[in-house]
Design an enzyme around this catalytic site. Sequence first.
Site, PDB file in Angstrom:
ATOM      1  N   ASP A   8       0.853  -1.183   0.000  1.00  0.00           N
ATOM      2  CA  ASP A   8       0.000   0.000   0.000  1.00  0.00           C
ATOM      3  C   ASP A   8       0.890   1.234   0.000  1.00  0.00           C
ATOM      4  O   ASP A   8       1.834   1.330   0.800  1.00  0.00           O
ATOM      5  CB  ASP A   8      -0.900   0.013   1.238  1.00  0.00           C
ATOM      6  CG  ASP A   8      -1.996  -1.043   1.166  1.00  0.00           C
ATOM      7  OD1 ASP A   8      -2.058  -1.760   0.149  1.00  0.00           O
ATOM      8  OD2 ASP A   8      -2.780  -1.150   2.126  1.00  0.00           O
ATOM      9  N   ASP A 129     -15.826  -3.386  -1.034  1.00  0.00           N
ATOM     10  CA  ASP A 129     -15.320  -3.034   0.294  1.00  0.00           C
ATOM     11  C   ASP A 129     -16.499  -2.762   1.206  1.00  0.00           C
ATOM     12  O   ASP A 129     -17.363  -1.942   0.882  1.00  0.00           O
ATOM     13  CB  ASP A 129     -14.430  -1.792   0.209  1.00  0.00           C
ATOM     14  CG  ASP A 129     -13.277  -1.977  -0.772  1.00  0.00           C
ATOM     15  OD1 ASP A 129     -12.790  -3.119  -0.884  1.00  0.00           O
ATOM     16  OD2 ASP A 129     -12.877  -0.994  -1.420  1.00  0.00           O
TER      17      ASP A 129
END
Length: 242
Positions: A8, A129
């Site tokens: 990330d 998500d």
Amino acid sequence: MIVFPAIDLKQGQVVRLAEGDMDRATIYGDDPAAQAILFAEAGAEHLHVVDLDGSFAGSAQNREAVEAIVEAFPGYVQLGGGIRTRADVEGWFDAGVARIVIGTAALKDPEFVKEMAREFEGGIVVAVDARDGMVATDGWAEVSDVRIEDMARRFEDAGVASLLFTDIGRDGMLKGCNIDATVELAQRTDLPVIASGGVKGLDDIHILSMQAHLGIEGVITGRALYDGRLDLAAAIAMGARV
């Protein structure tokens, strides 16, 4: 079952967030390409990369870092974060990215995503998500009134490669993957599902791998690797037994 180590990116650095909160970021390094090489040396053939800044900005913010990762990593790079236009999709495929993950645009402009899935067969992953069972968008900053299974069903028979399901409340928290919700989603859709969020050790990998026949394509893991709680080579070997 594929094990995807995660990188990330925030301001060019390798980080992990807690529950998707940009203000709760732990920095693990400032050389993303070097991290990608370490994962490759451990046996990884697939890599999951997220441009966190791009998720909030709605456009690429860590392009240089992503390009360095793609150049350094010998396997397949899966990329998400702020990819919301045809130009974004085409640009990243041209740069060597193997699969594109689209979340916000999948909720707000599903026809665009379906068009990309048809045009780039096997190259588009839809991110589902969830926070308390509802789809979150815009870098997880906003929560919609759409349930995850309803979102998933929109893309059946659309050419989408798979669904990436993240339980936001567990992401980066080492609470254990939400296996029940992941399997339930896989059983309710014809699309393969990638699990994400909360992996804390080899037990999660083992349990998910035993459910692979139900439609679990893979699992993404980040903090457990960086904190030394999960050995990547062992995880990959376990996933490969399926």
